[in-house]
Design an enzyme around this catalytic site. Structure first.
Site: not given
Lengths: 261, 205
Positions: B80, B186, B188
């Protein structure tokens, strides 16, 4: 383009997940962490946790009870962020910047603010300034009175007299980046979504809108997605009680041309 | 060992939890000296570009990052804002210089699209361009990731772009240039598809 999200909402009362009806009847249905693992295995788009604990003393604003309500949030976020790799939204009882800081530091992506946005609009502003508008969800509970959607606070008890559309405009100016719309009268009723209000809201605001309240089965999701340009379709009870409901709903929406993940 | 660079912005915990879940050895890097023991680096990030560069300067991390990434060629993955920092400069809140590890600029989505909400937030499809090591073994229909951003990367050298995404315009969602990698989304927070990207990165020597 961005996919339409299908979002299970977990209503948490005194540390347990509950089924909610009419904003007043709550049936315990499980442990927060166990249920989270279940949702995790369904590969959901996002999870929303709303703490609806309402110790009567809490309403008197006693600090000792506030601490209790928050600490349950804190335990939840710490536990779930270790195992959940999806966007997490937490709301209910958030009153101070310290609450917000803690939740974001521990893995919350978005904070849902409802009553506090009326009492201290600055909390919305400060959270947006610090973490960006995308981290601030303005949660709105409403009832339709005389054909007008009116904002209610304090678990749907206090009539603010505000029109939902006006409040959204104000919220956007404060810095909110998303709207979570919950129809009080449809809570737990499986009567279908309030397409009229949701449609009006989506047309009026540039903010993404997540709608909740009234889902009885997956065809209610389809109707909502087809009739309005809603960004997120949220439901609580149905996902809990119908085994395999989430994946089945996704499959059906995809088959009918809704752009879902 | 993957070093997650902590410059006091962004959600380190989520990235670390994801790596732990995958059983990938990792450590948090606070100062330049700690980069030495890392084989790979992740530059996470949520927040504003200018503030992030200021923080990296204040923490004296820039020289260490340059040495290990540009000279020792350790693989780095920017996530990001972390991806945006790898570029020459950004127009977020005035012009700010970046780490200049990838040629190109970071531009405002708002200036390009008027009919869609900004930030671009939600799950969106990534289309592979060229051959992406990060997307390896992820089927096309599962290349859907979670995005939250108001600015986007525009690489000058189109050969470094390994993935693009449509949101009012087509923007660079992924870059891969020798040892330098970046994802605008993202991983994650992108469920199994995102974890697969992190796993692919960890496998890069």
């Amino acid at each position: 383009m961005v996919k339409t999200r299908l979002i299970p909402v977990l209503f948490i009362k005194n540390g347990l997940i509950v089924r909610s009806e009419d904003f007043s009847y709550h049936q315990n249905i499980g442990n927060v962490v166990n249920q989270t693992q279940r949702y995790n295995s369904w590969n959901v788009d996002e999870l929303i946790y709303l703490d609806i604990s309402r110790d009567p003393v809490y309403d008197l604003g006693r600090d000792d009870h506030k601490v209790d309500a928050y600490s349950s949030h804190e335990e939840i976020i710490k536990t779930i962020s270790r195992e959940c790799f999806m966007p997490l939204t937490l709301g209910g009882g958030i009153r101070t910047m310290e609450n917000v800081d803690f939740l974001i530091r521990n893995g919350a992506d978005k904070i849902c603010i409802n009553s506090a946005a009326h009492e201290s609009p600055d909390l919305v502003r400060q959270t947006a300034l610090k973490y960006g508008s995308q981290a601030v969800v303005l949660s709105i509970d409403y009832k339709v009175l005389n054909n007008t959607p009116i904002v209610f606070t304090k678990f749907g008890i206090v009539n603010t007299g505000l029109n939902v559309l006006d409040w959204i405009e104000e919220g956007a100016q404060l810095g909110a980046g998303e709207i979570f719309l919950n129809a009080i009268d449809r809570d737990g009723k499986a009567s279908g979504y309030d397409l009229k209000t949701i449609g009006e809201v989506v047309e009026k605001t540039m903010l993404p809108v997540v709608a909740c309240g009234g889902a009885g089965n997956e065809y209610d999701f389809l109707e909502l997605a087809k009739e309005t340009k809603v960004s997120g379709i949220a439901a609580g009870n149905w996902f809990h009680f119908v085994e395999g409901s989430y994946l089945r709903a996704k499959k059906m929406l995809k088959k009918n041309g809704v752009d879902v993940r | 060992m993957i070093g997650i660079v902590n410059y006091r912005m962004g959600n380190l915990a989520s990235v670390q939890h994801a790596l732990n879940h995958l059983n990938i050895a990792n450590t948090i890097v606070h100062v330049s000296a700690e980069i030495e023991k890392c084989d790979q680096l992740i530059l996470p990030g949520v927040g504003a570009f200018g503030k992030a560069m200021e923080a990296l300067q204040e923490l004296q991390l820039i020289d260490g990052l340059s040495e290990h990434i540009l000279h020792k060629k350790k693989p780095v993955l920017g996530l990001c804002l972390g991806m945006q920092l790898l570029f020459d400069q950004s127009e977020e809140m005035g012009d700010h210089e970046g780490l200049k590890m990838t040629k190109g600029n970071v531009r405002s989505l708002k200036n390009e699209i008027s009919r869609l909400p900004v930030p671009h937030m939600g799950w969106n499809q990534v289309k592979e361009s060229g051959t992406s090591a990060l997307l390896k073994n992820i089927p096309e229909e599962e290349r859907v990731f979670y995005f939250v951003h108001s600015f986007y990367c525009d690489a000058s050298d189109r050969n470094v772009v390994s993935g693009t995404t449509e949101y009012g315009l087509s923007f660079d969602a992924m870059i891969e240039n020798e040892n330098i990698f970046g994802c605008q989304f993202h991983p994650e927070k992108s469920q199994q598809s995102g974890l697969a990207v992190l796993k692919n990165f960890a496998a890069i020597q």
